[in-house]
Design a protein around this motif. Structure first.
Motif, PDB file in Angstrom:
ATOM      1  N   GLU A  80       0.830  -1.086  -0.137  1.00 50.07           N
ATOM      2  CA  GLU A  80      -0.046  -0.060   0.074  1.00 50.07           C
ATOM      3  C   GLU A  80       0.999   1.275   0.101  1.00 50.07           C
ATOM      4  N   GLU A 113      -2.490 -12.096  -2.205  1.00 49.63           N
ATOM      5  CA  GLU A 113      -3.945 -12.637  -1.892  1.00 49.63           C
ATOM      6  C   GLU A 113      -4.278 -13.783  -3.080  1.00 49.63           C
ATOM      7  N   TYR A 260      -5.550   3.446  11.550  1.00 58.36           N
ATOM      8  CA  TYR A 260      -6.573   4.395  11.393  1.00 58.36           C
ATOM      9  C   TYR A 260      -7.115   4.824  12.955  1.00 58.36           C
TER      10      TYR A 260
HETATM   11  P1  HAM Z   1      -7.013  -0.369   1.151  1.00 60.79           P
HETATM   12  O1  HAM Z   1      -8.592  -0.354   1.577  1.00 60.79           O
HETATM   13  O2  HAM Z   1      -6.164  -1.467   1.640  1.00 60.79           O
HETATM   14  O3  HAM Z   1      -6.356   1.292   1.801  1.00 60.79           O
HETATM   15  O4  HAM Z   1      -6.806  -0.190  -0.204  1.00 60.79           O
HETATM   16  C1  HAM Z   1      -7.488   0.792  -0.774  1.00 60.79           C
HETATM   17  C2  HAM Z   1      -8.257   0.368  -2.263  1.00 60.79           C
HETATM   18  O5  HAM Z   1      -7.283  -0.394  -3.216  1.00 60.79           O
HETATM   19  C3  HAM Z   1      -9.279  -0.519  -2.080  1.00 60.79           C
HETATM   20  O6  HAM Z   1     -10.574   0.043  -1.932  1.00 60.79           O
HETATM   21  C4  HAM Z   1      -9.376  -1.438  -3.501  1.00 60.79           C
HETATM   22  O7  HAM Z   1     -10.120  -0.715  -4.288  1.00 60.79           O
HETATM   23  C5  HAM Z   1      -8.029  -1.427  -4.028  1.00 60.79           C
HETATM   24  N1  HAM Z   1      -7.331  -2.713  -3.704  1.00 60.79           N
HETATM   25  C6  HAM Z   1      -7.002  -3.153  -2.440  1.00 60.79           C
HETATM   26  N2  HAM Z   1      -6.552  -4.522  -2.597  1.00 60.79           N
HETATM   27  C7  HAM Z   1      -6.600  -4.751  -3.776  1.00 60.79           C
HETATM   28  C8  HAM Z   1      -6.267  -6.013  -4.561  1.00 60.79           C
HETATM   29  N3  HAM Z   1      -5.776  -7.008  -4.132  1.00 60.79           N
HETATM   30  N4  HAM Z   1      -6.482  -6.012  -6.017  1.00 60.79           N
HETATM   31  C9  HAM Z   1      -7.269  -4.885  -6.656  1.00 60.79           C
HETATM   32  N5  HAM Z   1      -7.476  -3.812  -5.777  1.00 60.79           N
HETATM   33  C10 HAM Z   1      -7.145  -3.569  -4.539  1.00 60.79           C
HETATM   34  C11 HAM Z   1      -4.991   1.306   1.645  1.00 60.79           C
HETATM   35  O8  HAM Z   1      -4.436   0.673   0.707  1.00 60.79           O
HETATM   36  C12 HAM Z   1      -4.778   2.593   2.413  1.00 60.79           C
HETATM   37  N6  HAM Z   1      -3.341   2.839   2.189  1.00 60.79           N
HETATM   38  C13 HAM Z   1      -5.530   3.738   1.976  1.00 60.79           C
HETATM   39  C14 HAM Z   1      -5.255   5.103   2.820  1.00 60.79           C
HETATM   40  C15 HAM Z   1      -4.589   5.886   2.188  1.00 60.79           C
HETATM   41  N7  HAM Z   1      -5.610   5.494   3.895  1.00 60.79           N
HETATM   42  C16 HAM Z   1      -5.250   6.407   4.163  1.00 60.79           C
HETATM   43  N8  HAM Z   1      -4.581   7.078   3.478  1.00 60.79           N
END
Ligand code: HAM
Length: 403
Positions: A80, A113, A260
């Motif tokens: 991330e 995953e 968070y």
């Molecule tokens: P997260 O909810 O883990 O948050 O990921 C954000 C978005 O990335 C998800 O809503 C989804 O759309 C996409 N995503 C996550 N995993 C996958 C996957 N394996 N394949 C495709 N799309 C995926 C974060 O990553 C935090 N860093 C968000 C954040 C920024 N919070 C504060 N600042």
């Protein structure tokens, strides 16, 4: 034949057009909100994610692309974007400088995953992180920005909202939740038994149906907020109401990352199947400290670009630029030179094979050019070029100097 790895996709042709259209649109909006580009490395020390995303999270526990490099360093591909941006923020001493710093980024993230529709091992996020503002107006601003981006792309959504409390109210809540979990510990799944020990609130979003039915009676986060968190949450709802942003309260929304506090939100789509989260984010006021920086309030979100691609409503594509073709081999040098000159201010496609006019017109149509420009024997002798405007169908022959 060697294929790409499972859960790792190529992005090309039509998808690439959608991808770049998404990046352009999201970037324009992030800039309007006063955000600046930041780029951090794909590879970081594993400890960075252990200390931020959290050892109890699935991401760190099971999904990291982690290895020891040739210098014996424990490293991993970023799962991330937030942790890397916070590390850069602290490393550049922006925490000590004070003030407000707002960043946007996009790029590949890696999570080991189980691949399925909408769930990849290499995927792309567009993310934003804001440092230095503790006002809940900034939380609302983030949600409005995500909503603006989705709306600009023609994407409908449902917004889910929760508050995760802070260090004043969380410890007491956690204790009462643990007591509750212990009261039904024999009946809950193994994952939840582990979560009880590492990060109890993660039990609330367990997907196991039996667990979910038991947790209906669990103490609720939103019934246990301290006065400060409650008033921020109320204010956030008021700001969203005033700006016509609809939301649903989901007191079980805990997010899969440990950093968070207070505001947590997710945008979901009902049109892409089970992997429905298209954007996730929230406030993380303690993370800068956890990564050895000076305490700095922060809030952000990230969008999963692959999940958005099929939802984007693309604008009608307009004919653009020139297609240049030769009707005989002698004219090819001439059109290559004309194309080189014309490219100073326009998009130009050149066909290197001589063809008849009908085939050049087809070629121009295929690349969606506005003008089909052809040189044959007559034009060569006269120093002219034949041009058809494929939009209004007008045909002209013009002097090469005037082209
Ligand atoms: P997260 O909810 O883990 O948050 O990921 C954000 C978005 O990335 C998800 O809503 C989804 O759309 C996409 N995503 C996550 N995993 C996958 C996957 N394996 N394949 C495709 N799309 C995926 C974060 O990553 C935090 N860093 C968000 C954040 C920024 N919070 C504060 N600042």
């Amino acid at each position: 034949m060697i294929s790409s790895l499972r859960g790792m996709n190529d992005i090309l042709a039509e998808d690439y057009e959608r991808f770049t259209y998404f990046i352009t649109t999201a970037t324009e909006i992030a800039k309007k909100y006063g955000f600046h580009f930041v780029q951090t490395p794909l590879l970081e020390e594993t400890a960075l994610f252990k200390r931020s995303v959290g050892e109890s999270s699935d991401i760190v526990g099971k999904e990291m692309y982690q290895f020891i490099d040739k210098g014996e360093n424990d490293v991993c591909l970023r799962p991330e974007g937030t942790a890397g941006v916070v590390r850069a923020f602290v490393q550049k001493k922006l925490d000590k400088a004070g003030g407000v710093h707002r960043f946007y980024y996009h790029g590949a993230m890696f999570r080991y995953e189980r691949p399925q529709k909408g769930r990849l091992r290499q995927f792309h996020q567009f993310g934003v992180e804001s440092f230095g503002v503790d006002s809940v107006y900034e939380d609302a601003n983030m949600i409005m920005m995500a909503s603006d981006i989705l709306s600009a792309l023609g994407i409908g959504y449902r917004l889910q909202l929760n508050s995760l409390g802070d260090q004043n109210c969380m410890p007491a809540y956690r204790e009462s939740l643990v007591k509750f979990i212990e009261s039904c510990e024999d009946e809950i799944c193994e994952d939840c038994q582990r979560r009880k020990l590492t990060n109890p609130i993660r039990v609330l979003d367990c997907k196991n149906e039996k667990c979910q039915s038991l947790y209906l009676n669990a103490p609720k986060l939103l019934d246990n907020l301290c006065a400060g968190c409650q008033s921020d949450f109320d204010k956030l709802k008021t700001i969203l109401d005033q700006n016509n942003i609809k939301y649903e309260i989901d007191t079980n929304l805990v997010r899969g990352l440990d950093y968070y506090s207070k505001t947590a939100f997710e945008f979901v789509s009902d049109n892409i199947g089970s992997q429905s989260a298209i954007t996730g984010g929230g406030r993380y006021d303690r993370l800068v400290e956890f990564l050895d920086g000076k305490a700095t309030p922060a809030v952000g979100f990230a969008m999963g670009i692959e999940r958005l691609l099929e939802l984007i409503v693309m604008p009608e594509s307009k004919r653009e630029g020139y297609y240049l073709g030769a009707m005989d081999d002698e004219a090819i040098d001439m059109i290559v030179t004309l194309a080189h000159q014309k490219r100073k201010d326009a998009k130009v496609n050149v066909e290197y094979k001589s063809k008849n006019l009908k085939n050049h017109l087809k070629g121009a149509d295929k690349v969606n050019a506005r003008f089909c420009c052809v040189v044959g024997e007559n034009e060569r002798n006269d120093g002219t070029i034949w041009v058809k405007d494929l939009e209004n169908k007008a045909e002209t022959t013009i002097k090469v100097e005037d082209f």
